[in-house]
Scaffold this motif. Structure first.
Motif, PDB file in Angstrom:
ATOM      1  N   ASP A 186      28.563  53.086  40.556  1.00 44.88           N
ATOM      2  CA  ASP A 186      28.600  52.075  41.607  1.00 44.88           C
ATOM      3  C   ASP A 186      28.380  52.716  42.972  1.00 44.88           C
ATOM      4  OD1 ASP A 186      28.968  49.651  40.290  1.00 44.88           O
ATOM      5  OD2 ASP A 186      31.123  50.005  40.061  1.00 44.88           O
ATOM      6  N   GLU A 187      27.440  52.161  43.713  1.00 41.63           N
ATOM      7  CA  GLU A 187      27.235  52.569  45.092  1.00 41.63           C
ATOM      8  C   GLU A 187      28.021  51.638  46.011  1.00 41.63           C
ATOM      9  OE1 GLU A 187      25.652  55.191  46.090  1.00 41.63           O
ATOM     10  OE2 GLU A 187      24.926  55.806  44.107  1.00 41.63           O
ATOM     11  N   PRO A 188      28.405  52.115  47.189  1.00 39.46           N
ATOM     12  CA  PRO A 188      29.163  51.247  48.106  1.00 39.46           C
ATOM     13  C   PRO A 188      28.491  49.912  48.356  1.00 39.46           C
ATOM     14  CG  PRO A 188      29.187  53.510  48.897  1.00 39.46           C
ATOM     15  CD  PRO A 188      28.248  53.477  47.721  1.00 39.46           C
ATOM     16  N   GLY A 189      27.161  49.900  48.477  1.00 37.53           N
ATOM     17  CA  GLY A 189      26.458  48.644  48.686  1.00 37.53           C
ATOM     18  C   GLY A 189      26.610  47.701  47.513  1.00 37.53           C
ATOM     19  N   ASP A 190      26.569  48.246  46.289  1.00 35.22           N
ATOM     20  CA  ASP A 190      26.754  47.423  45.100  1.00 35.22           C
ATOM     21  C   ASP A 190      28.142  46.813  45.079  1.00 35.22           C
ATOM     22  OD1 ASP A 190      24.207  48.098  44.205  1.00 35.22           O
ATOM     23  OD2 ASP A 190      24.953  49.854  43.118  1.00 35.22           O
ATOM     24  N   LEU A 191      29.146  47.603  45.423  1.00 35.35           N
ATOM     25  CA  LEU A 191      30.512  47.099  45.446  1.00 35.35           C
ATOM     26  C   LEU A 191      30.670  45.992  46.475  1.00 35.35           C
ATOM     27  CD1 LEU A 191      32.485  50.457  45.173  1.00 35.35           C
ATOM     28  CD2 LEU A 191      32.147  48.743  43.375  1.00 35.35           C
ATOM     29  N   ALA A 192      30.042  46.162  47.626  1.00 37.26           N
ATOM     30  CA  ALA A 192      30.117  45.143  48.666  1.00 37.26           C
ATOM     31  C   ALA A 192      29.472  43.844  48.199  1.00 37.26           C
ATOM     32  CB  ALA A 192      29.449  45.640  49.949  1.00 37.26           C
ATOM     33  N   THR A 193      28.342  43.953  47.524  1.00 35.49           N
ATOM     34  CA  THR A 193      27.656  42.760  47.028  1.00 35.49           C
ATOM     35  C   THR A 193      28.493  42.045  45.979  1.00 35.49           C
ATOM     36  OG1 THR A 193      25.494  43.756  47.450  1.00 35.49           O
ATOM     37  CG2 THR A 193      25.562  41.921  45.903  1.00 35.49           C
ATOM     38  N   ARG A 194      29.112  42.812  45.095  1.00 40.22           N
ATOM     39  CA  ARG A 194      29.946  42.206  44.065  1.00 40.22           C
ATOM     40  C   ARG A 194      31.143  41.501  44.683  1.00 40.22           C
ATOM     41  NH1 ARG A 194      31.447  47.088  40.610  1.00 40.22           N
ATOM     42  NH2 ARG A 194      32.791  45.584  39.536  1.00 40.22           N
ATOM     43  N   LEU A 195      31.748  42.127  45.669  1.00 39.40           N
ATOM     44  CA  LEU A 195      32.904  41.510  46.323  1.00 39.40           C
ATOM     45  C   LEU A 195      32.504  40.226  47.048  1.00 39.40           C
ATOM     46  CD1 LEU A 195      35.879  41.580  47.112  1.00 39.40           C
ATOM     47  CD2 LEU A 195      35.262  43.022  49.054  1.00 39.40           C
ATOM     48  N   MET A 196      31.388  40.277  47.780  1.00 42.47           N
ATOM     49  CA  MET A 196      30.944  39.089  48.508  1.00 42.47           C
ATOM     50  C   MET A 196      30.528  37.965  47.557  1.00 42.47           C
ATOM     51  SD  MET A 196      31.471  39.477  51.669  1.00 42.47           S
ATOM     52  CE  MET A 196      32.975  40.257  51.036  1.00 42.47           C
ATOM     53  N   ASP A 197      29.940  38.323  46.438  1.00 43.00           N
ATOM     54  CA  ASP A 197      29.555  37.315  45.454  1.00 43.00           C
ATOM     55  C   ASP A 197      30.792  36.578  44.946  1.00 43.00           C
ATOM     56  OD1 ASP A 197      27.469  36.047  43.898  1.00 43.00           O
ATOM     57  OD2 ASP A 197      28.304  37.070  42.162  1.00 43.00           O
ATOM     58  N   GLN A 198      31.875  37.318  44.718  1.00 33.77           N
ATOM     59  CA  GLN A 198      33.106  36.678  44.266  1.00 33.77           C
ATOM     60  C   GLN A 198      33.753  35.881  45.391  1.00 33.77           C
ATOM     61  OE1 GLN A 198      35.791  39.040  42.026  1.00 33.77           O
ATOM     62  NE2 GLN A 198      34.271  39.591  40.497  1.00 33.77           N
ATOM     63  N   ALA A 199      33.683  36.384  46.621  1.00 31.20           N
ATOM     64  CA  ALA A 199      34.269  35.658  47.746  1.00 31.20           C
ATOM     65  C   ALA A 199      33.584  34.313  47.955  1.00 31.20           C
ATOM     66  CB  ALA A 199      34.174  36.494  49.019  1.00 31.20           C
ATOM     67  N   MET A 200      32.332  34.211  47.554  1.00 30.36           N
ATOM     68  CA  MET A 200      31.577  32.973  47.730  1.00 30.36           C
ATOM     69  C   MET A 200      31.601  32.094  46.484  1.00 30.36           C
ATOM     70  SD  MET A 200      28.396  34.623  49.893  1.00 30.36           S
ATOM     71  CE  MET A 200      27.639  33.058  50.337  1.00 30.36           C
ATOM     72  N   GLY A 201      32.554  32.374  45.607  1.00 29.21           N
ATOM     73  CA  GLY A 201      32.625  31.629  44.346  1.00 29.21           C
ATOM     74  C   GLY A 201      32.859  30.143  44.518  1.00 29.21           C
ATOM     75  N   HIS A 202      33.441  29.716  45.659  1.00 30.90           N
ATOM     76  CA  HIS A 202      33.658  28.277  45.851  1.00 30.90           C
ATOM     77  C   HIS A 202      32.333  27.531  45.936  1.00 30.90           C
ATOM     78  CE1 HIS A 202      33.529  30.208  49.801  1.00 30.90           C
ATOM     79  NE2 HIS A 202      33.173  29.045  50.340  1.00 30.90           N
ATOM     80  N   TYR A 203      31.255  28.232  46.324  1.00 30.95           N
ATOM     81  CA  TYR A 203      29.952  27.578  46.312  1.00 30.95           C
ATOM     82  C   TYR A 203      29.459  27.361  44.879  1.00 30.95           C
ATOM     83  CZ  TYR A 203      29.462  27.896  51.343  1.00 30.95           C
ATOM     84  OH  TYR A 203      29.643  27.720  52.685  1.00 30.95           O
ATOM     85  N   PHE A 204      29.851  28.243  43.978  1.00 30.63           N
ATOM     86  CA  PHE A 204      29.495  28.019  42.570  1.00 30.63           C
ATOM     87  C   PHE A 204      30.187  26.763  42.042  1.00 30.63           C
ATOM     88  CE2 PHE A 204      29.961  28.492  38.008  1.00 30.63           C
ATOM     89  CZ  PHE A 204      28.668  28.810  37.633  1.00 30.63           C
ATOM     90  N   SER A 205      31.467  26.595  42.388  1.00 26.56           N
ATOM     91  CA  SER A 205      32.173  25.379  41.983  1.00 26.56           C
ATOM     92  C   SER A 205      31.489  24.144  42.549  1.00 26.56           C
ATOM     93  CB  SER A 205      33.634  25.424  42.459  1.00 26.56           C
ATOM     94  OG  SER A 205      34.345  26.444  41.807  1.00 26.56           O
ATOM     95  N   ALA A 206      31.043  24.232  43.804  1.00 28.48           N
ATOM     96  CA  ALA A 206      30.364  23.098  44.424  1.00 28.48           C
ATOM     97  C   ALA A 206      29.031  22.808  43.735  1.00 28.48           C
ATOM     98  CB  ALA A 206      30.151  23.366  45.913  1.00 28.48           C
ATOM     99  N   ALA A 207      28.299  23.854  43.366  1.00 27.12           N
ATOM    100  CA  ALA A 207      27.029  23.661  42.672  1.00 27.12           C
ATOM    101  C   ALA A 207      27.252  23.061  41.285  1.00 27.12           C
ATOM    102  CB  ALA A 207      26.298  24.998  42.565  1.00 27.12           C
ATOM    103  N   LEU A 208      28.284  23.543  40.599  1.00 31.98           N
ATOM    104  CA  LEU A 208      28.585  23.017  39.274  1.00 31.98           C
ATOM    105  C   LEU A 208      28.979  21.545  39.371  1.00 31.98           C
ATOM    106  CD1 LEU A 208      28.797  23.914  36.308  1.00 31.98           C
ATOM    107  CD2 LEU A 208      31.205  24.446  36.734  1.00 31.98           C
ATOM    108  N   ARG A 209      29.766  21.194  40.386  1.00 28.96           N
ATOM    109  CA  ARG A 209      30.147  19.793  40.575  1.00 28.96           C
ATOM    110  C   ARG A 209      28.914  18.920  40.867  1.00 28.96           C
ATOM    111  NH1 ARG A 209      34.542  16.758  41.376  1.00 28.96           N
ATOM    112  NH2 ARG A 209      34.369  14.886  42.678  1.00 28.96           N
ATOM    113  N   THR A 210      27.996  19.462  41.660  1.00 26.39           N
ATOM    114  CA  THR A 210      26.775  18.718  41.957  1.00 26.39           C
ATOM    115  C   THR A 210      26.005  18.407  40.682  1.00 26.39           C
ATOM    116  OG1 THR A 210      26.617  19.716  44.152  1.00 26.39           O
ATOM    117  CG2 THR A 210      24.595  18.813  43.211  1.00 26.39           C
ATOM    118  N   ALA A 211      25.846  19.405  39.823  1.00 27.65           N
ATOM    119  CA  ALA A 211      25.136  19.183  38.564  1.00 27.65           C
ATOM    120  C   ALA A 211      25.873  18.193  37.672  1.00 27.65           C
ATOM    121  CB  ALA A 211      24.954  20.513  37.838  1.00 27.65           C
TER     122      ALA A 211
END
Length: 343
Positions: free
Chosen positions: A10-35
């Motif tokens: 894992d590179e620091p950039g990869d870790l940052a991307t993974r963390l931010m992807d999880q932090a934005m998980g509420h958008y996944f819930s919103a997308a799933l609700r939309t579908a």
């Protein structure tokens, strides 16, 4: 979504991307609700369709819909083919409304404002040691549902849907007696009791709950005729007497320990010595391994001030209620079966 352990590569950039992807998980819930709201899975049941075709069918904006579908497809919800059309994946089939064990009502419940607003109040729940829901909505969760029939129906539909995949698994995994009476305490619409009676044709059952879920129970089928009855009541006050096995499925996790002890003592008062109690809930494993129960634990913390428990915590809770834990059985679904005997 569980975070995997840090890998040497894992590179620091990869870790940052993974963390931010999880932090934005509420958008996944919103997308799933939309579908789910647009019934996209139903519209793909006959075969792949383009975003333009789906947008025409749902009266939505095709470019925006394409972007939401692309986001969901990146997590295995739907799949885009080489022509740009979208199709169902095995997990997306569960979003269809016309299939057995559909999870569409569960998704609509979990992504509703009842849950989303409450999750935003999690920090305050942790700060004060109580349920975020009551702080946000002005009343405890179940009291709020009594004042809002539409939300009560949303919750009952969602819980029946969420529980449905586990009902057959529990009925198959637990050695219910060949004859006798099963009392399903707080059994909602009776999906589990229906599965138990179908697996054991000489058993009878009592479905015990409040009036709203009983009004839409699932037991009135030809194959179960004459083998069940419903009874309205409050499990904090009393439960039906005379059962051979009492079931508490997804009841105890809704409540803190003191309330659970009250429920258990009420059940114990109705049971003969040696009668069995079957608790169906997640049993939390030790360690850092992912487990759906850990997700549910934070959910019920925020909404009900409830909790998921490990085996030792169940043993202590049951002992305080007049029971002795005898064994914990896994199932093919996410909950386990905690068996106890009335002493």
């Amino acid at each position: 979504m569980a975070t995997s352990p840090t890998r040497p590569e894992d590179e620091p950039g990869d870790l940052a991307t993974r963390l931010m992807d999880q932090a934005m998980g509420h958008y996944f819930s919103a997308a799933l609700r939309t579908a789910a709201r647009l019934r996209i899975a139903d519209r793909l049941a006959a075969g792949p369709r383009t975003p333009e075709q789906l947008a025409a069918a749902t009266d939505t904006h095709a470019p925006h819909l394409r972007r939401v579908l692309r986001y969901l497809a990146a997590s295995g919800i739907f799949r885009e083919d080489a022509s740009g059309a979208y199709q169902l994946t095995p997990i997306a089939h569960q979003l269809r409304t016309d299939v057995p064990h559909s999870l569409h009502p569960a998704v609509m419940m979990i992504t509703d404002e009842l849950f989303l607003r409450t999750s935003a109040g999690l920090t305050e729940a942790v700060r004060h040691g109580d349920a975020a829901f009551e702080r946000l909505f002005g009343a405890p969760f179940f009291a709020h549902l009594q004042s809002d029939p539409a939300k009560r129906e949303l919750f009952d539909n969602g819980m029946a849907s969420l529980a449905s995949p586990a009902d057959d698994a529990v009925a198959a995994a637990y050695p219910f007696p060949a004859t006798g009476t099963v009392v399903d305490v707080g059994g909602g619409r009776g999906g589990l009791l229906r599965a138990v009676l179908r697996h054991h044709p000489d058993l009878t059952g009592v479905l015990f709950d409040l009036a709203p879920p009983l009004a839409h129970h699932l037991l009135d089928t030809d194959d179960l005729k004459g083998r069940w009855r419903t009874q309205e009541g409050d499990f904090f006050a009393s439960v039906p007497q005379g059962g051979d096995v009492y079931v508490l499925k997804h009841v105890l996790h809704d409540w803190p320990d003191d309330a659970c002890r009250r429920i258990l003592r009420t059940c114990r008062a109705a049971m003969a010595d040696g009668s069995r109690l079957v608790v169906v809930d997640c049993v939390l494993p030790p360690g850092n391994a992912p487990h759906f129960g850990k997700t549910l634990d934070v959910t019920v913390l925020a909404i009900f001030d409830g909790r998921e428990r490990n085996a030792d915590e169940f043993a202590a809770l049951l002992s305080a209620g007049g029971f002795r834990l005898t064994r914990v059985l896994p199932t093919a679904a996410f909950p386990s079966i905690v068996e106890a005997v009335a002493e």
